[in-house]
Design an enzyme around this catalytic site. Structure first.
Site, PDB file in Angstrom:
ATOM      1  N   ASP A 125      10.731 -18.895  11.875  1.00  0.00           N
ATOM      2  CA  ASP A 125      12.047 -18.295  12.067  1.00  0.00           C
ATOM      3  C   ASP A 125      11.960 -16.830  12.496  1.00  0.00           C
ATOM      4  OD1 ASP A 125      14.740 -17.806  12.092  1.00  0.00           O
ATOM      5  OD2 ASP A 125      15.009 -17.859   9.920  1.00  0.00           O
ATOM      6  N   ASP A 328      15.797 -15.638  20.246  1.00  0.00           N
ATOM      7  CA  ASP A 328      15.671 -16.269  18.931  1.00  0.00           C
ATOM      8  C   ASP A 328      14.959 -17.619  19.040  1.00  0.00           C
ATOM      9  OD1 ASP A 328      16.178 -16.727  16.173  1.00  0.00           O
ATOM     10  OD2 ASP A 328      17.990 -17.851  16.643  1.00  0.00           O
TER      11      ASP A 328
END
Ligand SMILES: *[C@@H]1O[C@H](CO)[C@@H](O)[C@H](O)[C@H]1NC(C)=O
Ligand SMILES: *[C@@H]1O[C@H](CO)[C@@H](O)[C@H](O)[C@H]1NC(C)=O
Ligand SMILES: *[C@@H]1O[C@H](CO)[C@@H](O)[C@H](O)[C@H]1NC(C)=O
Ligand SMILES: *[C@@H]1O[C@H](CO)[C@@H](O)[C@H](O)[C@H]1NC(C)=O
Ligand SMILES: *[C@@H]1O[C@H](CO)[C@@H](O)[C@H](O)[C@H]1NC(C)=O
Ligand SMILES: *[C@@H]1O[C@H](CO)[C@@H](O)[C@H](O)[C@H]1NC(C)=O
Length: 444
Positions: A125, A328
């Site tokens: 992440d 991201d």
């Protein structure tokens, strides 16, 4: 282009330097131009190579819903900064929404934790910082089911809970609910993610093994004793954001605060996650400046200046991208500001006019490609500030389930997000040490 044998060579080099250099030395400085790097395999959590096969794969609609929730969460955190997550009244405990939605995370890596090293499969992440695993003892109410046995700190000779009376714990307490305030001897942590899942436990010190012989001593992570949320049987999460708690920042003396990954074209293939940056003039990369939002160290931002479809530049002024783009790993679909999205959608539909459009919920440009043996998808290229231009993979970097993997993020002044479909097959290098993001085509 770095071929697999070269990567292997670099991995062996870093073993050598770590074994002989010790923790205190800044390898990243002394190793120029061949800096320390270590690479671990990465797979899609629902792909055939996933270490844990969950029969309940989310539907396309559900993936898009999760994607939207994560994007909304990132946007709100980015636009309000950290201030909104802390109460004005220091006596009131306010949930620290400091992780993006984790249920949209799609890629996992396997690392070793403890001594002897136990394999742990972790969601990767870039949108959060604290790493954690589920820890024994933990019953079925407090830990969700996972495939591997729970990490048991009592079986590791290098495990130590972090004490309250340490700078590490005090710093953590500012954002992650320092459990020492309730009289405990060990540093408590809690992370609540944007999708409502959460983890709580003891902030701990442990040896992390990235590859055989490549270890990070004194790695700080959360030993989770209370988790909520369906994390699809994975053992935990590795935070790669830009704040001090992330693996990347913790290992910056070893790897220069740089990491890269390559997400494979198809979920059945493997990519990699690497810590460290290739040499400054490594071939094949194009670079653009990286920045962070004020007060939000976690997210990595770049600035788009143009997009082309089928080799033709869209008529979008650079000012339409002035809000910047967060890049991201856990957001799936790219969110573009209004003007850019509309121009892209129109040009793409025109180039795909031979194929029937199909309404498909969250995404507005989907095709029914049944019966077409030869589908011609136009090239899409991004140009970033400084002129770096990348071609997205055709078709895997552009289409998701036969839909254009883009949606409108909001007005032109606002932020956009570059999602993981667009990143497929590129090596994306986040080099915070040098303040830039690099892209290399055809890396996996
Ligand atoms: C916190 O609680 C204490 C005692 O109840 C009170 O004196 C103090 O003013 C409170 N702090 C804030 C910021 O409200
Ligand atoms: C799990 O552990 C917690 C805390 O020790 C306890 O409150 C709870 O009752 C336990 N649940 C079960 C099903 O054993
Ligand atoms: C973590 O462990 C190492 C090695 O035992 C020690 O030097 C360091 O102070 C510990 N860090 C914290 C924050 O407890
Ligand atoms: C790469 O950089 C090093 C150090 O600055 C330099 O010696 C070398 O010639 C450069 N190589 C290329 C291909 O530019
Ligand atoms: C897609 O196209 C095929 C072939 O023309 C047709 O049979 C099918 O019904 C279409 N699917 C949808 C969902 O419209
Ligand atoms: C597929 O379409 C392209 C572009 O229209 C054409 O050049 C190519 O020959 C076609 N290939 C086949 C196998 O029909």
């Amino acid at each position: 282009m770095v071929s697999p044998p070269v990567l292997l060579f670099i991995v062996l080099c870093s073993c050598y330097y770590i074994a002989h250099g010790g923790d205190e030395h800044g390898f990243s400085v002394t190793l120029e131009p061949r800096r320390a790097t270590v690479s671990v395999p990465l797979v899609h959590r629902h792909g055939s190579r996933a270490p844990s096969q969950n029969p309940d794969k989310p539907s396309f609609t559900e993936r898009l819903r999760r994607n939207r929730a994560r994007a909304n969460y990132i946007m709100s955190r980015a636009s309000h900064g950290m201030a909104s997550t802390r109460g004005d009244d220091a006596n009131v405990s306010i949930p620290t929404h400091l992780g993006g939605s984790v249920d949209s995370l799609e890629y996992v890596v396997t690392v070793g934790l403890g001594t002897p090293a136990v394999p742990q499969v972790l969601l990767m992440d870039t949108g959060s910082d604290v790493s954690w695993v589920q820890c024994a003892p933990c019953n079925s109410t407090q830990c969700y089911p996972q495939k591997d046995p729970l990490f048991d700190p009592s079986k590791s000779s290098t495990y130590a809970p972090i004490a309250c009376d340490t700078g590490t714990c005090r710093k953590l307490g500012d954002h992650y609910q320092n459990g020492c305030t309730d009289g405990g001897a060990h540093c408590g942590y809690a992370v609540e993610y944007g999708d409502g899942s959460k983890t709580r436990g003891v902030y701990s010190n442990e040896t992390l093994t990235l590859a055989p012989g490549v270890t990070v001593k004194d790695f700080h992570f959360g030993c989770g004793h209370d988790q909520r949320g369906d994390n699809d049987k994975y053992d935990g999460l590795v935070g790669l954001g830009g704040a001090p708690e992330s693996l990347v920042v913790q290992t910056s003396s070893l790897y220069g605060g740089a990491f890269s990954y390559c997400l494979p074209a198809q979920n059945s293939k493997a990519g990699f996650l690497a810590l460290g940056a290739p040499s400054a003039n490594a071939t094949g990369f194009v670079f653009t400046p990286m920045r962070h939002l004020p007060d939000v160290a976690t997210f990595y931002m770049v600035t788009l200046t143009g997009i082309s479809v089928g080799g033709k530049q869209l008529d979008v002024p650079p000012s339409a991208f002035r809000g910047g783009m967060i890049i991201d790993s856990g957001t799936v679909v790219t969110g573009l500001p209004h003007t850019a999205y509309n121009a892209l959608q129109a040009a793409f539909r025109k180039a795909m006019a031979a194929y029937p459009l199909l309404p498909n919920g969250d995404l507005d440009t989907c095709y029914n490609l049944t019966g077409y043996s030869n589908v011609t998808v136009p090239k899409v290229a991004f140009t970033f500030s400084g002129g770096a231009t990348i071609d997205l993979d055709v078709p895997n970097g552009i289409l998701l389930e036969d839909c254009l993997a883009f949606h409108e993020s909001g007005p032109d002044v606002g932020l956009g997000i570059i999602g993981n479909v667009n990143q497929r097959t590129l090596e994306v290098l986040y080099d915070a040490g040098r303040g830039k993001v690099g892209f290399r085509s055809g890396a996996c």
